[in-house]
Every structure is written in structure tokens, then in C-alpha cells.
Design an enzyme around this catalytic site. Structure first.
Site, PDB file in Angstrom:
ATOM      1  N   SER A 239      16.250   9.319  67.920  1.00 51.16           N
ATOM      2  CA  SER A 239      17.559   9.612  67.078  1.00 51.16           C
ATOM      3  C   SER A 239      16.886  10.892  66.083  1.00 51.16           C
ATOM      4  O   SER A 239      16.606  11.946  66.824  1.00 51.16           O
ATOM      5  CB  SER A 239      17.965   8.587  66.165  1.00 51.16           C
ATOM      6  OG  SER A 239      19.189   8.758  65.835  1.00 51.16           O
ATOM      7  N   ASP A 262      17.133   9.397  72.856  1.00 50.84           N
ATOM      8  CA  ASP A 262      18.311   9.310  72.235  1.00 50.84           C
ATOM      9  C   ASP A 262      18.308  10.291  71.045  1.00 50.84           C
ATOM     10  O   ASP A 262      18.882  10.209  69.857  1.00 50.84           O
ATOM     11  CB  ASP A 262      18.975   8.167  72.056  1.00 50.84           C
ATOM     12  CG  ASP A 262      20.160   8.040  72.260  1.00 50.84           C
ATOM     13  OD1 ASP A 262      20.642   8.886  73.366  1.00 50.84           O
ATOM     14  OD2 ASP A 262      21.089   6.744  72.298  1.00 50.84           O
ATOM     15  N   HIS A 317      22.507   2.983  71.529  1.00 50.32           N
ATOM     16  CA  HIS A 317      21.497   3.784  70.582  1.00 50.32           C
ATOM     17  C   HIS A 317      20.566   2.893  70.253  1.00 50.32           C
ATOM     18  O   HIS A 317      19.268   3.213  70.302  1.00 50.32           O
ATOM     19  CB  HIS A 317      22.320   4.493  69.522  1.00 50.32           C
ATOM     20  CG  HIS A 317      21.528   5.278  68.795  1.00 50.32           C
ATOM     21  ND1 HIS A 317      20.914   6.514  69.639  1.00 50.32           N
ATOM     22  CD2 HIS A 317      21.154   5.557  67.484  1.00 50.32           C
ATOM     23  CE1 HIS A 317      20.073   7.409  68.521  1.00 50.32           C
ATOM     24  NE2 HIS A 317      20.510   6.695  67.457  1.00 50.32           N
TER      25      HIS A 317
END
Length: 393
Positions: A239, A262, A317
Site C-alpha cells: 500500500s 497493492d 487490500h
């Protein structure tokens, strides 16, 4: 665009017993782990090191949530009242342990271990990716999972020079009236610099400098001297940590490639994309990315044929964090963590794709090329490129 949109909690949703079922690494090595803090200011470094270790009977396993203060930080991050949410989180997950050997004896090796610097996502901290870090360590990597001090961790701290005193660095939201891009861009630069400093730390140890671990644990940093191959270093993250890894490639020529789980591409300024010199493996989940974010990844893959983008179907996620291995309703409700893909399968795809990519770009002499197909998005539950979907970003 907050990369970790989390549902609000009603008091009624607390139920179900929690337990953490983190998998043991599948590689040939047993895994040890130790916490390392260097320096007495926020310019120092804090990381959890995962490494191949010698088996030890009755080895202690480290706590997954290292201190109660992190429960308070997680409560803040999910917009819950600390007063009731922190004790509930602590009761639910405070006793979970990671299946690795705490301060276990470092395993000597005739060939040095390659190094991965790992950067956590927004609202996370050094321990929340223990499953992927210990999996990689079990295949013969040293993995340094940073705890960033840019106010993006849900909580972190440093030890002052006076014995026993600490200063905590709380999670910080984007200040009112400030544009999110500028706030996050400053953070991503600080985070990438912390990745570079982590590499410098290992270089210092290797050159024979005495580097004290201010946590005074049973882990002496000098044991890694002559054991880590500083010509084979990669940077990885999830992330906010994924885009941190991409930026670290720009800042530090010694990083030979990046693995971005991600990645939240929003905080990186457009001018830097042409500067990314090395290959990146983007491993996306099915439910998170936006067209804007994917377009930025494709900018990199169009410039470098070694940059790969794959998507794991049935994943969300949080599938790339340890939260996906929590059983029970409470935390699943808070963190919205489960996709339809079985968590162990998701971890296997992520780690195998990463290993194949790392073998290719760090010139390793292992058997990881057996998983090369994953890099082309060929295999069960993977597709090449990134599916466009409606995102809550």
C-alpha cells in the site's frame, strides 16, 4: 483518498473469539526474529528483522502486537474510541504470537543471505506483515520490516538517551485545510529515506562498525556481519509501503528491484515516474486499485519490460497483511479483511511471485524460477495486468 477505508464499528459487532493462525514459513530454513532500534532520536531507525535461524528447543515466540500502545493506535486509525476499542482489541488479539523464534540464533551460511527492506502500509507497523516476512526469510532472505516515523504508523516510539524513557509518535491524519497530496508526498519521501537508512545500517555493520541495539535485547547486531549480501538488496512494501518501495529505487542505486504489494500510487509526484530506473513487480489485489493508480503502474511497465503487473483474484487490500489470518468475527468486521480467496493460497501466490522476481533481478542461484509463470499472470487465481473495478479509494 484514504488507502485503507475501514468500516465504522457499532458496539454490537464485538463478538466471536479471535485467534491468529499465522502459517509457518514453507522454505527450508527455520525463522528467527529480533527487534532492532538504532539511535536515541526520531532520526534513528526501528525495525523487526526476520532471518534464517538455527532450530532451538522451546524457543519463545514473539507477540504479534508488541505493546498495548499499538492497540490504542489501531483504535485511533479506525476512528474508534480508544477508551473502549483499545482494551477490546487487546483482549481479542493481544495474546496472539508469531510462529518464529524470538531472538533465535542466526544461522551461519557459506553464501550470504540477500536482503529485503520492507515498508508497511498506512496505519500499520513493523509486525503486521509477519506472515510474508517470515515466509521470505524461510527461503533464505534477511527481511528488515521497518516501523516508519513519518506519523503513518498507527503508533511507534523511540527510546531517549535517559534510561527507560520513551517518546511515542502517534498516527496523524491529514491536517485540516492541507491538501492530502502534499502531506502524503512529504511522508513518502521520509519513508523512502528510512529505507535507504536501513540499508546504510547493514552496510555499517558489515564494515565492522559497532552499532548498538538500544533495545538491549539478546540480539547482537554484529552476528549479521559477513552474513548479508549487500550486492543483492531489494525493497518491498504494501500500500503506502508499495509506493515507498518504488520511490526508494529512485533514491538508492543499491536497491536492484522493488516488489510493491497493492501499491497506493497517489502520493508520488508525476515527475518521478520517468526516474524509476529498476524493475518493479506490482502484485495487486482485486478490489483496491483505481484506474489512476494502475495508469501510473503501466507508465513504469511501458518503460521497462522487466516491470510486471499481476492481480490476485478473490483478494482484498487487507489480504496482503496478517489480518487476513485472524479467525473470528470481531477483527474481520473492524478491518474488512477477507476476500473469497483462501488466505494461505493468497500468501503462497504473493511469496512465490516475489521469489521468482527476486531470483531474476538479484541473480540468485535458487529454484525460484519454477514460479516464473506467475510473473506473467499465468496460474490459478492470478491474471496479468490489473482488472479495473469500482474502488472505494
Amino acid at each position: 483518498p484514504d488507502p485503507m477505508p475501514l468500516p465504522r464499528l457499532g458496539r454490537g459487532s464485538m463478538g466471536g473469539t479471535q485467534s491468529l493462525a499465522l502459517p509457518l514459513g514453507k522454505g527450508p530454513h527455520q525463522v528467527g526474529c529480533a527487534d532492532v532500534m538504532v539511535g536515541h532520536t526520531r532520526q534513528g531507525l526501528f525495525l523487526r528483522l526476520f532471518y534464517p535461524c538455527l532450530p532451538r528447543a522451546g524457543a519463545e515466540r514473539p507477540l504479534w502486537i508488541p505493546r498495548y500502545e499499538y492497540c490504542g493506535g489501531l483504535a485511533d486509525f479506525v476512528h474508534c474510541s480508544r477508551r473502549w476499542c483499545a482494551p477490546l482489541l487487546n483482549a481479542a488479539i493481544g495474546s496472539c504470537r508469531v510462529p518464529v523464534s524470538w531472538n533465535g540464533p542466526f544461522k551461519p551460511c557459506s553464501r550470504r543471505y540477500p536482503l529485503i527492506i520492507f515498508s508497511h502500509g498506512l496505519g500499520a507497523f513493523r509486525t503486521l506483515y509477519s506472515s510474508v516476512c517470515s515466509e521470505l526469510a524461510s527461503w533464505g532472505f534477511a527481511v528488515a520490516a521497518l516501523e516508519h516515523r513519518d506519523h503513518s504508523a498507527s503508533a511507534t516510539y523511540f527510546c531517549l538517551a535517559e534510561a527507560g524513557s520513551e517518546e511515542w509518535i502517534p498516527y496523524q491524519r491529514v491536517p485540516q485545510g492541507q491538501k492530502e497530496f502534499y502531506f502524503r508526498n512529504k511522508q513518502v519521501h521520509q519513508r523512502a529515506e528510512e529505507c535507504v537508512r536501513a540499508l546504510r545500517l547493514f552496510e555499517d555493520i558489515d564494515s565492522g562498525k559497532s552499532v548498538p541495539n538500544v533495545l538491549h535485547q539478546d540480539f547482537d547486531l554484529s552476528v549479521v556481519k559477513d552474513s548479508i549480501d549487500l550486492t543483492k538488496v531489494a525493497v518491498m512494501g504494501h500500500s503506502f509501503g508499495g509506493v515507498t518501495a518504488v520511490l526508494a529505487l529512485v533514491k538508492e542505486p543499491s536497491f536492484r528491484c522493488a516488489v510493491a504489494l497493492d501499491a497506493w500510487m497517489f502520493p508520488l509526484e508525476n515527475a518521478l515516474y520517468p526516474e524509476v530506473p529498476k524493475p518493479v513487480l506490482f502484485i495487486n489485489t482485486e478490489k483496491f486499485q483505481t484506474p489512476e493508480s494502475v495508469a501510473k503502474m503501466k507508465r513504469l511497465s511501458s518503460r521497462n519490460s522487466q516491470t510486471k503487473i499481476i492481480t490476485i483474484l478473490g483478494s482484498v487490500h487487507q489480504s496482503q497483511t496478517d489480518f487476513t489470518f485472524l479467525t473470528g468475527k470481531l477483527v474481520s468486521r473492524i478491518f474488512g479483511m477477507r476476500g473469497t480467496l483462501e488466505p494461505y493460497k493468497g500468501l503462497e501466490i504473493t511469496s512465490r511471485a516475489a521469489l521468482a522476481f527476486l531470483q531474476r533481478h538479484l541473480n540468485l542461484e535458487e529454484e525460484f524460477h519454477q514460479w516464473d509463470d506467475l510473473l506473467e499472470g499465468i496460474g490459478d487465481s492470478v491474471v496479468p495486468e490489473a482488472p479495473f473495478c469500482r474502488s472505494n479509494l
